[in-house]
Design a protein around this motif. Sequence first.
Motif, mmCIF file in Angstrom:
data_model
loop_
_atom_site.group_PDB
_atom_site.id
_atom_site.type_symbol
_atom_site.label_atom_id
_atom_site.label_comp_id
_atom_site.label_asym_id
_atom_site.label_seq_id
_atom_site.Cartn_x
_atom_site.Cartn_y
_atom_site.Cartn_z
ATOM 1 N N CYS A 32 0.823 -1.211 0.000
ATOM 2 C CA CYS A 32 0.000 0.000 0.000
ATOM 3 C C CYS A 32 0.853 1.256 0.000
ATOM 4 O O CYS A 32 0.326 2.373 -0.020
ATOM 5 N N ALA A 33 2.163 1.097 0.011
ATOM 6 C CA ALA A 33 3.066 2.250 0.076
ATOM 7 C C ALA A 33 2.958 3.099 -1.180
ATOM 8 O O ALA A 33 2.695 2.587 -2.274
ATOM 9 N N PRO A 34 3.193 4.400 -1.042
ATOM 10 C CA PRO A 34 3.237 5.242 -2.232
ATOM 11 C C PRO A 34 4.444 4.866 -3.083
ATOM 12 O O PRO A 34 5.439 4.342 -2.577
ATOM 13 N N SER A 35 4.320 5.130 -4.369
ATOM 14 C CA SER A 35 5.380 4.746 -5.301
ATOM 15 C C SER A 35 5.441 5.760 -6.443
ATOM 16 O O SER A 35 4.417 6.074 -7.053
ATOM 17 N N ALA A 36 6.637 6.242 -6.728
ATOM 18 C CA ALA A 36 6.816 7.192 -7.830
ATOM 19 C C ALA A 36 6.341 6.561 -9.131
ATOM 20 O O ALA A 36 6.682 5.428 -9.445
ATOM 21 N N TRP A 37 5.572 7.299 -9.864
ATOM 22 C CA TRP A 37 5.009 6.850 -11.147
ATOM 23 C C TRP A 37 4.223 5.554 -10.983
ATOM 24 O O TRP A 37 4.029 4.820 -11.939
ATOM 25 N N ASN A 38 3.832 5.251 -9.756
ATOM 26 C CA ASN A 38 3.109 4.007 -9.436
ATOM 27 C C ASN A 38 3.864 2.777 -9.948
ATOM 28 O O ASN A 38 3.274 1.778 -10.327
ATOM 29 N N GLN A 39 5.196 2.842 -9.903
ATOM 30 C CA GLN A 39 5.993 1.737 -10.450
ATOM 31 C C GLN A 39 5.965 0.490 -9.573
ATOM 32 O O GLN A 39 6.159 -0.609 -10.077
ATOM 33 N N GLN A 40 5.728 0.639 -8.271
ATOM 34 C CA GLN A 40 5.636 -0.502 -7.359
ATOM 35 C C GLN A 40 6.723 -1.543 -7.668
ATOM 36 O O GLN A 40 6.423 -2.689 -7.991
ATOM 37 N N PRO A 41 7.992 -1.173 -7.524
ATOM 38 C CA PRO A 41 9.082 -2.032 -7.978
ATOM 39 C C PRO A 41 9.468 -3.146 -7.006
ATOM 40 O O PRO A 41 10.479 -3.804 -7.186
ATOM 41 N N TRP A 42 8.673 -3.357 -6.007
ATOM 42 C CA TRP A 42 9.077 -4.238 -4.913
ATOM 43 C C TRP A 42 8.719 -5.717 -5.101
ATOM 44 O O TRP A 42 7.761 -6.075 -5.769
ATOM 45 N N HIS A 43 9.553 -6.519 -4.486
ATOM 46 C CA HIS A 43 9.309 -7.939 -4.256
ATOM 47 C C HIS A 43 9.734 -8.177 -2.813
ATOM 48 O O HIS A 43 10.538 -7.420 -2.258
ATOM 49 N N PHE A 44 9.216 -9.235 -2.207
ATOM 50 C CA PHE A 44 9.496 -9.508 -0.799
ATOM 51 C C PHE A 44 9.880 -10.971 -0.637
ATOM 52 O O PHE A 44 9.227 -11.852 -1.200
#
Length: 166
Positions: A32-44
């Motif tokens: 749910c974190a904000p992300s620049a350009w909505n890129q959501q670059p994360w994996h966990f």
Amino acid sequence: MSFICKRRSIRKYQEKEVEQEKVLELLKAAMCAPSAWNQQPWHFIVIRDRIKKQQIAEVHPYAKMVAQAPVCIIVCCDLSLVKSEKFWPQDCSAATENILIRATELGLGSVWCGVYPDEERINGLKKLFSLPKNIIPFSVIAIGYPAEEPKPVEKFKPERIHYEGW
């Protein structure tokens, strides 16, 4: 606001497993974190295995508590998802912070162990977990039921607030 102020770095944990439902809640909060350009670059990467947690503690000199934590989460960036290379560290920071705050809300303790931009830590974790070339480990978060309760610290400093200029 109470959970933001109550959140403290917890480095000692009870010998009690963290329920999978709570781990999923932490990951939902991260996403749910904000992300620049909505890129959501994360994996966990979720780690429960004792040997792997011990290996993390050996690779990261300031993450010794991971070996005793019931679970840890490695927040990673997938460079193939990045639209703006300048901002992915901020995206992963926001995801990490959301995990920390949600952990406090769920009665868990956590501590953020920085990985990026330290090349030695990055390469150690990449090798340890056979990460693809495009995956950069950003942070390691140790999580568990707290075996310590540090008192909240007042961090508000009005003298550091400026209006309309310096």
